[in-house]
Write a protein that holds these residues in place. Structure first.
Motif, PDB file in Angstrom:
ATOM      1  N   ASP A  31      56.660 107.815  47.205  1.00 17.86           N
ATOM      2  CA  ASP A  31      57.606 107.031  48.021  1.00 17.86           C
ATOM      3  C   ASP A  31      57.161 106.712  49.626  1.00 17.86           C
ATOM      4  N   LEU A  32      56.530 107.967  50.041  1.00 18.79           N
ATOM      5  CA  LEU A  32      56.010 107.689  51.285  1.00 18.79           C
ATOM      6  C   LEU A  32      55.054 106.632  51.605  1.00 18.79           C
ATOM      7  N   ALA A  33      54.077 106.690  50.502  1.00 17.48           N
ATOM      8  CA  ALA A  33      52.962 105.600  50.622  1.00 17.48           C
ATOM      9  C   ALA A  33      53.672 104.200  50.405  1.00 17.48           C
ATOM     10  N   ASP A  34      54.393 104.113  49.564  1.00 14.99           N
ATOM     11  CA  ASP A  34      55.317 102.896  49.475  1.00 14.99           C
ATOM     12  C   ASP A  34      55.882 102.348  50.943  1.00 14.99           C
ATOM     13  N   LYS A  35      56.605 103.365  51.709  1.00 16.84           N
ATOM     14  CA  LYS A  35      57.132 102.959  52.687  1.00 16.84           C
ATOM     15  C   LYS A  35      56.173 102.511  53.909  1.00 16.84           C
ATOM     16  N   VAL A  36      54.925 103.117  53.817  1.00 15.21           N
ATOM     17  CA  VAL A  36      54.005 102.983  54.942  1.00 15.21           C
ATOM     18  C   VAL A  36      52.872 101.936  54.506  1.00 15.21           C
ATOM     19  N   LYS A  37      53.027 101.509  53.103  1.00 16.70           N
ATOM     20  CA  LYS A  37      52.142 100.622  52.576  1.00 16.70           C
ATOM     21  C   LYS A  37      50.727 100.957  52.516  1.00 16.70           C
ATOM     22  N   LEU A  38      50.473 102.183  52.040  1.00 23.04           N
ATOM     23  CA  LEU A  38      49.031 102.755  51.764  1.00 23.04           C
ATOM     24  C   LEU A  38      49.116 103.473  50.481  1.00 23.04           C
ATOM     25  N   SER A  39      47.955 103.738  49.921  1.00 18.54           N
ATOM     26  CA  SER A  39      47.988 104.427  48.657  1.00 18.54           C
ATOM     27  C   SER A  39      48.296 105.949  48.977  1.00 18.54           C
ATOM     28  N   ALA A  40      48.582 106.493  47.850  1.00 21.86           N
ATOM     29  CA  ALA A  40      49.190 107.907  48.045  1.00 21.86           C
ATOM     30  C   ALA A  40      47.955 108.805  48.186  1.00 21.86           C
ATOM     31  N   PRO A  41      46.676 108.514  47.875  1.00 19.56           N
ATOM     32  CA  PRO A  41      45.613 109.393  48.449  1.00 19.56           C
ATOM     33  C   PRO A  41      45.314 109.253  49.813  1.00 19.56           C
ATOM     34  N   SER A  42      45.411 108.010  50.306  1.00 16.44           N
ATOM     35  CA  SER A  42      45.318 107.805  51.640  1.00 16.44           C
ATOM     36  C   SER A  42      46.328 108.323  52.692  1.00 16.44           C
ATOM     37  N   VAL A  43      47.628 108.361  52.116  1.00 17.49           N
ATOM     38  CA  VAL A  43      48.844 109.003  52.845  1.00 17.49           C
ATOM     39  C   VAL A  43      48.603 110.521  52.779  1.00 17.49           C
ATOM     40  N   SER A  44      48.236 111.003  51.605  1.00 18.34           N
ATOM     41  CA  SER A  44      47.722 112.505  51.613  1.00 18.34           C
ATOM     42  C   SER A  44      46.904 113.001  52.432  1.00 18.34           C
ATOM     43  N   GLU A  45      45.701 112.186  52.632  1.00 19.98           N
ATOM     44  CA  GLU A  45      44.518 112.605  53.396  1.00 19.98           C
ATOM     45  C   GLU A  45      45.230 112.275  55.115  1.00 19.98           C
ATOM     46  N   ARG A  46      45.944 111.369  55.483  1.00 18.93           N
ATOM     47  CA  ARG A  46      46.576 111.280  56.712  1.00 18.93           C
ATOM     48  C   ARG A  46      47.431 112.674  56.947  1.00 18.93           C
ATOM     49  N   ILE A  47      48.142 112.870  56.231  1.00 16.29           N
ATOM     50  CA  ILE A  47      49.138 114.017  56.512  1.00 16.29           C
ATOM     51  C   ILE A  47      48.147 115.250  56.640  1.00 16.29           C
ATOM     52  N   GLU A  48      47.179 115.535  55.787  1.00 17.76           N
ATOM     53  CA  GLU A  48      46.267 116.563  55.944  1.00 17.76           C
ATOM     54  C   GLU A  48      45.720 116.723  57.432  1.00 17.76           C
ATOM     55  N   ARG A  49      45.266 115.310  57.682  1.00 15.27           N
ATOM     56  CA  ARG A  49      44.707 115.216  59.249  1.00 15.27           C
ATOM     57  C   ARG A  49      45.818 115.798  60.278  1.00 15.27           C
ATOM     58  N   LEU A  50      46.773 115.066  59.972  1.00 15.73           N
ATOM     59  CA  LEU A  50      48.019 115.433  61.248  1.00 15.73           C
ATOM     60  C   LEU A  50      48.200 116.889  61.157  1.00 15.73           C
ATOM     61  N   GLN A  51      48.070 117.532  60.161  1.00 13.04           N
ATOM     62  CA  GLN A  51      48.334 119.039  59.966  1.00 13.04           C
ATOM     63  C   GLN A  51      47.080 119.753  60.540  1.00 13.04           C
ATOM     64  N   GLU A  52      45.792 119.389  60.460  1.00  8.98           N
ATOM     65  CA  GLU A  52      44.781 119.961  61.137  1.00  8.98           C
ATOM     66  C   GLU A  52      44.625 119.732  62.493  1.00  8.98           C
ATOM     67  N   ARG A  53      45.333 118.679  63.065  1.00  7.28           N
ATOM     68  CA  ARG A  53      45.187 118.534  64.284  1.00  7.28           C
ATOM     69  C   ARG A  53      46.409 119.066  65.231  1.00  7.28           C
ATOM     70  N   GLY A  54      47.189 119.708  64.369  1.00  9.70           N
ATOM     71  CA  GLY A  54      48.363 120.405  64.913  1.00  9.70           C
ATOM     72  C   GLY A  54      49.671 119.394  65.238  1.00  9.70           C
ATOM     73  N   VAL A  55      49.516 118.216  64.697  1.00 11.72           N
ATOM     74  CA  VAL A  55      50.530 117.211  64.999  1.00 11.72           C
ATOM     75  C   VAL A  55      51.565 117.694  64.332  1.00 11.72           C
TER      76      VAL A  55
END
Length: 152
Positions: A31-55
């Motif tokens: 559902d998050l991927a649908d809202k931001v108009k990306l694939s689910a794997p891309s959204v998962s990767e972005r969330i992981e990067r945001l966590q790694e960066r401490g955002v």
């Protein structure tokens, strides 16, 4: 300084992901991927990067203390007596009714938020602390803004 600069390097998709998660941290990746108009794997990767960066530090829930009977909320400015800083900090940490506390500059050393069931309970906590600190307490009537992020 480089950590600060890196934290500002959010593109519009990252910002949208954060905004959606702030509204509903339990949203599915699909559902998050649908809202931001990306694939689910891309959204998962972005969330992981945001966590790694401490955002993104964690995913959590918000519980309304009033729903648990804690109908009174107070802000307490706390100025430890000379030589009592560590004692006061330990008292705050060991009193579960304190839901948050900031160590600040100025005349006071701490500003803390306290949730209590009754005025009597508030008095007991403040009496215990007054042996080691000067206190200035305000009862919260309303909280028009709750934990919002600064603009990004």
């Amino acid at each position: 300084m480089s950590r600060i600069l890196k934290s500002f390097a959010l593109d519009n998709v990252d910002k949208k992901i954060i905004e959606v998660l702030l509204h509903d941290a339990r949203i599915s990746i699909k559902d998050l991927a649908d809202k931001v108009k990306l694939s689910a794997p891309s959204v998962s990767e972005r969330i992981e990067r945001l966590q790694e960066r401490g955002v993104i530090r964690r995913f959590t829930i918000e519980v309304d203390p009033a729903s648990l009977g804690y109908g009174l909320q107070a802000l307490v400015r706390i100025k430890p007596l000379p030589g009592k800083l560590q004692v006061v900090q330990k008292l705050i940490e060991d009193t579960p009714e304190f839901s948050e506390c900031s160590k600040v500059t100025g005349n006071d050393c701490f500003i803390a938020r306290l949730h209590v069931l009754t005025i009597s309970q508030l008095d007991q906590i403040l009496d215990r602390m007054s042996r080691s600190a000067e206190l200035n307490t305000s009862i919260v009537k309303a909280q028009p803004i709750r934990n919002r992020l600064p603009p990004f």
